[in-house]
Design an enzyme around this catalytic site. Structure first.
Site, PDB file in Angstrom:
ATOM      1  N   PHE A 118       0.835  -1.202   0.000  1.00 38.77           N
ATOM      2  CA  PHE A 118       0.000   0.000   0.000  1.00 38.77           C
ATOM      3  C   PHE A 118       0.868   1.249   0.000  1.00 38.77           C
ATOM      4  O   PHE A 118       2.050   1.225   0.348  1.00 38.77           O
ATOM      5  CB  PHE A 118      -0.951   0.003   1.201  1.00 38.77           C
ATOM      6  CG  PHE A 118      -0.275   0.073   2.538  1.00 38.77           C
ATOM      7  CD1 PHE A 118      -0.083   1.287   3.193  1.00 38.77           C
ATOM      8  CD2 PHE A 118       0.167  -1.088   3.167  1.00 38.77           C
ATOM      9  CE1 PHE A 118       0.544   1.343   4.427  1.00 38.77           C
ATOM     10  CE2 PHE A 118       0.793  -1.043   4.405  1.00 38.77           C
ATOM     11  CZ  PHE A 118       0.982   0.183   5.036  1.00 38.77           C
ATOM     12  N   CYS A 119       0.250   2.355  -0.420  1.00 42.74           N
ATOM     13  CA  CYS A 119       0.913   3.660  -0.423  1.00 42.74           C
ATOM     14  C   CYS A 119      -0.173   4.729  -0.285  1.00 42.74           C
ATOM     15  O   CYS A 119      -1.336   4.421  -0.030  1.00 42.74           O
ATOM     16  CB  CYS A 119       1.731   3.854  -1.694  1.00 42.74           C
ATOM     17  SG  CYS A 119       0.741   3.790  -3.204  1.00 42.74           S
ATOM     18  N   THR A 120       0.188   5.980  -0.459  1.00 35.82           N
ATOM     19  CA  THR A 120      -0.736   7.081  -0.176  1.00 35.82           C
ATOM     20  C   THR A 120      -1.952   7.074  -1.091  1.00 35.82           C
ATOM     21  O   THR A 120      -3.090   7.060  -0.632  1.00 35.82           O
ATOM     22  CB  THR A 120      -0.005   8.435  -0.289  1.00 35.82           C
ATOM     23  OG1 THR A 120       1.169   8.406   0.515  1.00 35.82           O
ATOM     24  CG2 THR A 120      -0.909   9.568   0.162  1.00 35.82           C
TER      25      THR A 120
END
Length: 274
Positions: free
Chosen positions: A179-181
């Site tokens: 996951f990331c922003t």
């Protein structure tokens, strides 16, 4: 004045990024938007802000670009301009990984919506990896996520290769959730992981921002706040502005009113995109 903030990205193939960027500069100037758009041969990425009508018109223009009809956009509101000016840049990558010729448009991991994501990361056999940089992770992350402690996204391939070598030594080929922003770094990092021979790879569609927007706080597995690359600094559930501010000396985020162990700027500007 109220500002609509739109974070967007899309992987597609642009034959002439320079021409697309020049056109976008003219459109943004006419609309009076602020923010940053990055254009490359692999697609478009950025965050823009302005009055609601201007942002709507700009997003419509972007979605009319070749292959961009399905551009992912996340919206938020701000009471003041989150950017000082409008910049449109042409770069080699829309988010710099430096891992060679990957094809995120066709080879990224499986997208999961927030409810599917909760079920996957609750599985103890799933390895959960935060693909963001250390200063972002310090503001908040998902419970039980692995922090690669990277300073830049360009550090991620080396970290993952060492991590993958350890998994293979153990004879493991687990499910990997990343996951990331906003989703863009996960598109590239999951493409990297699949290129390294892992098949059971997933990522959070729309990233942390979409999760915080849609997932009720009572059901959330998120802990803390999410760092964002604008004047809001961090946001929480419902994308409400968080409690962090940016240190003017080192550029690192820290909770407002809390003591901050500032490292100074001896190692260069921090934080930065990528």
């Amino acid at each position: 004045m109220s500002y609509t903030v739109a974070a967007l990205y899309h992987f597609t193939r642009f034959a002439d990024p320079q021409a697309i960027a020049a056109d976008l500069k003219a459109v943004c100037a006419d609309l009076g938007t602020c923010g940053t758009l990055i254009v490359a041969g692999e697609g478009i990425n950025g965050t823009v802000a302005g009055d609601a009508d201007a942002v709507t018109a700009l997003i419509a223009h972007i979605r009319a670009l070749p292959g961009c009809a399905e551009t992912d956009v996340k919206y938020a509101q701000a009471t003041q301009a989150p950017f000082a000016r409008m910049k449109v840049k042409v770069k080699a990558e829309i988010v710099t990984l430096g891992a060679g010729d990957l094809d995120p448009a066709n080879q990224a991991g499986t997208h999961l919506d927030p409810a599917e994501w909760n079920a996957l990361i609750a599985d103890p056999d799933t390895i959960l990896i935060d693909t963001r940089n250390a200063y972002e992770v310090a503001c908040g992350t998902f419970e039980n996520a692995i922090d690669p402690a990277t300073r830049s996204f360009r550090d991620f391939p080396d970290w993952f290769d060492a991590f993958a070598a350890d998994l293979k030594t153990q004879g493991r080929s687990p499910k990997i959730a990343m996951f990331c922003t906003g989703g863009i770094r996960c598109e590239k990092s999951t493409a990297l992981v699949k290129a390294r021979g892992f098949d059971d790879v997933y990522h959070l569609k729309g990233g942390i921002l979409r999760y915080l927007e849609e997932m009720p706080e009572t059901d959330s597995r998120w802990q803390g706040e999410c760092y964002v690359f604008d004047e809001r600094v961090t946001v929480g559930h419902g994308l409400k502005p968080g409690d962090y501010i940016t240190c003017r000396t080192c550029g690192l985020p820290h909770p407002q009113g809390a003591a901050h162990d500032c490292p100074g700027d001896e190692n260069g500007a921090w934080p930065h995109r990528g």
